[in-house]
Scaffold this motif. Structure first.
Motif, PDB file in Angstrom:
ATOM      1  N   TYR A  52       0.835  -1.205   0.000  1.00  0.00           N
ATOM      2  CA  TYR A  52       0.000   0.000   0.000  1.00  0.00           C
ATOM      3  C   TYR A  52       0.874   1.261   0.000  1.00  0.00           C
ATOM      4  O   TYR A  52       0.639   2.195  -0.778  1.00  0.00           O
ATOM      5  N   GLY A 107       2.509   1.635  -3.354  1.00  0.00           N
ATOM      6  CA  GLY A 107       1.536   2.101  -4.342  1.00  0.00           C
ATOM      7  C   GLY A 107       1.268   3.593  -4.235  1.00  0.00           C
ATOM      8  O   GLY A 107       1.155   4.292  -5.250  1.00  0.00           O
ATOM      9  N   ILE A 108       1.168   4.099  -3.011  1.00  0.00           N
ATOM     10  CA  ILE A 108       0.939   5.534  -2.803  1.00  0.00           C
ATOM     11  C   ILE A 108       2.097   6.337  -3.402  1.00  0.00           C
ATOM     12  O   ILE A 108       1.893   7.345  -4.103  1.00  0.00           O
ATOM     13  N   ASN A 127       2.082   6.208  -7.215  1.00  0.00           N
ATOM     14  CA  ASN A 127       1.026   7.063  -7.768  1.00  0.00           C
ATOM     15  C   ASN A 127       1.458   8.530  -7.825  1.00  0.00           C
ATOM     16  O   ASN A 127       0.922   9.302  -8.616  1.00  0.00           O
ATOM     17  N   ASP A 171      -5.830   5.746  -9.585  1.00  0.00           N
ATOM     18  CA  ASP A 171      -4.911   5.590  -8.450  1.00  0.00           C
ATOM     19  C   ASP A 171      -5.237   4.335  -7.643  1.00  0.00           C
ATOM     20  O   ASP A 171      -4.336   3.590  -7.236  1.00  0.00           O
ATOM     21  N   LEU A 175      -2.943   1.027  -7.154  1.00  0.00           N
ATOM     22  CA  LEU A 175      -2.639   0.655  -5.770  1.00  0.00           C
ATOM     23  C   LEU A 175      -2.917  -0.834  -5.536  1.00  0.00           C
ATOM     24  O   LEU A 175      -2.118  -1.545  -4.910  1.00  0.00           O
ATOM     25  N   THR A 216      -0.059  -3.759  -4.709  1.00  0.00           N
ATOM     26  CA  THR A 216      -0.235  -4.462  -3.428  1.00  0.00           C
ATOM     27  C   THR A 216      -0.306  -5.966  -3.649  1.00  0.00           C
ATOM     28  O   THR A 216       0.301  -6.746  -2.899  1.00  0.00           O
TER      29      THR A 216
END
Length: 363
Positions: free
Chosen positions: A114, A117-118, A121, A240, A244, A248
């Motif tokens: 997570y 991924g943030i 992005n 997004d 994500l 993940t």
């Protein structure tokens, strides 16, 4: 006309499979030069497929989602190693210990995925270099935790894995309590080739999961985002969130893949087992014909076979050709990095070639 069509088709086929064809020829030469027995090579290939294929398959979903090759696989591998360290502390072995390690790795992998991924992005278009640097940063944090926090903040007193001073984990941790737990759960021998059936069933389930998820709504969203983020956003897809989910899933699969890898090895190099995970997995899938925008299960399988065949035969080939096995060792280390540069360069050439063909057709 028919001959011309056949010729064009053949040229297109060769161009689209340049990398696997090149490495097939190199592997063939290496097999001949190494003078190793066919049975030995096949056994080694099966063993390395068992050990590495799960990790390579975990790269597919981010590629489909347009995030390129996930060099942050190393972060997922760290989550898997946390699970292995936990079962070693509690001294839980066998298949129970293996699945417990997988279970323990899940929350870590989800949190790490997570967070990754943030960050990715925030850096759209530069995911590969970001994930590569992020992997190095994560390795620093990992070393901080297991060299400084263990024995101080984290109360682990097991002398078998903690350094003599009581602070920090040892460089090597024996995993004999789960070694071959999965491989030996169900295995058969066919004409001298040992096949770990249980491991390949797990790998097969991952292949089915990958095919299944790509046919679902979220899988169609992955494809749409991978093809054009702007168009996907206009179509109402949460870009997004979709990216994500993709990274993940990849991180979680990498954690499990690392556990499968290390149960086959039987030893955890605490501070280095995860270092080359991303690089070798990326190199393998690229050898199979994948690119930064396209990856399939067949790319993963073919690439793993070719890449590790080269690893198997190169030391003996170097010894027989040059009288020094170290040359073979240097060559296979060079291959791991060189194949990535070569594949990306060939991908760029192919992309330009396709663009020229489309331009000519438009005229």
């Amino acid at each position: 006309m028919k001959a011309m069509f056949s010729k064009k088709t053949l040229i297109k086929l060769i161009r689209s499979n340049m990398v696997p064809l090149l490495f097939f020829v190199i592997c063939l030469g290496g097999v001949v030069a190494s003078k190793l027995s066919f049975l030995y090579i096949v056994n080694e290939i099966v063993n390395r497929l068992d050990r590495n294929l799960f990790l390579v398959l975990s790269l597919i979903i981010p590629v489909v989602a347009g995030m390129g090759l996930n060099f942050a696989l190393v972060i997922g591998a760290m989550a898997g190693q946390i699970g292995l360290i936990a079962i070693k502390v509690w001294n839980i072995g066998g298949i129970l210990g293996l699945f417990l390690a997988m279970l323990i790795s899940v929350p870590f992998a989800l949190v790490f995925g997570y967070a990754t991924g943030i960050l990715l992005n925030k850096t759209k278009g530069k995911e590969m270099i970001t994930s590569l640097i992020l992997g190095f940063f994560a390795m620093g944090l990992y070393q901080l935790v297991f060299l400084l926090f263990v024995g101080t903040i984290i109360p682990i007193k097991n002398p078998e894995i903690v350094l003599p001073g009581g602070i920090g984990l040892k460089n090597a941790i024996d995993l004999s309590l789960i070694q071959y737990a999965l491989d030996n759960l169900l295995s058969i021998n066919i004409v001298g080739v040992r096949i770990p059936v249980a491991s390949f069933i797990l790998i097969g389930l991952l292949c089915l999961f990958t095919k299944f998820i790509l046919k679902t709504k979220i899988g169609q969203d992955f494809r749409a985002v991978g093809q054009d983020m702007h168009v996907a956003e206009v179509a109402g897809i949460d870009v997004d969130r979709t990216r994500l989910v993709a990274i993940t899933i990849s991180t979680l699969l990498a954690a499990w893949g690392q556990i499968i890898f290390l149960q086959n090895i039987g030893t955890l190099q605490t501070y280095s087992s995860h270092e080359q995970v991303g690089m070798f997995a990326v190199a393998a899938i690229l050898v199979g014909g994948a690119s930064v925008t396209k990856a399939t299960i067949s790319n993963a399988i073919i690439g793993t076979i070719l890449f590790h065949t080269l690893f198997i035969v190169s030391p003996n080939a170097g010894k027989n050709l040059f009288g020094d096995p170290q040359i073979g060792e240097f060559f296979r280390s060079f291959v791991a990095y060189g194949v990535i540069a070569l594949s990306l360069a060939l991908h760029a050439i192919q992309k330009n070639f396709d663009a020229n063909i489309r331009a000519e057709s438009a005229e």
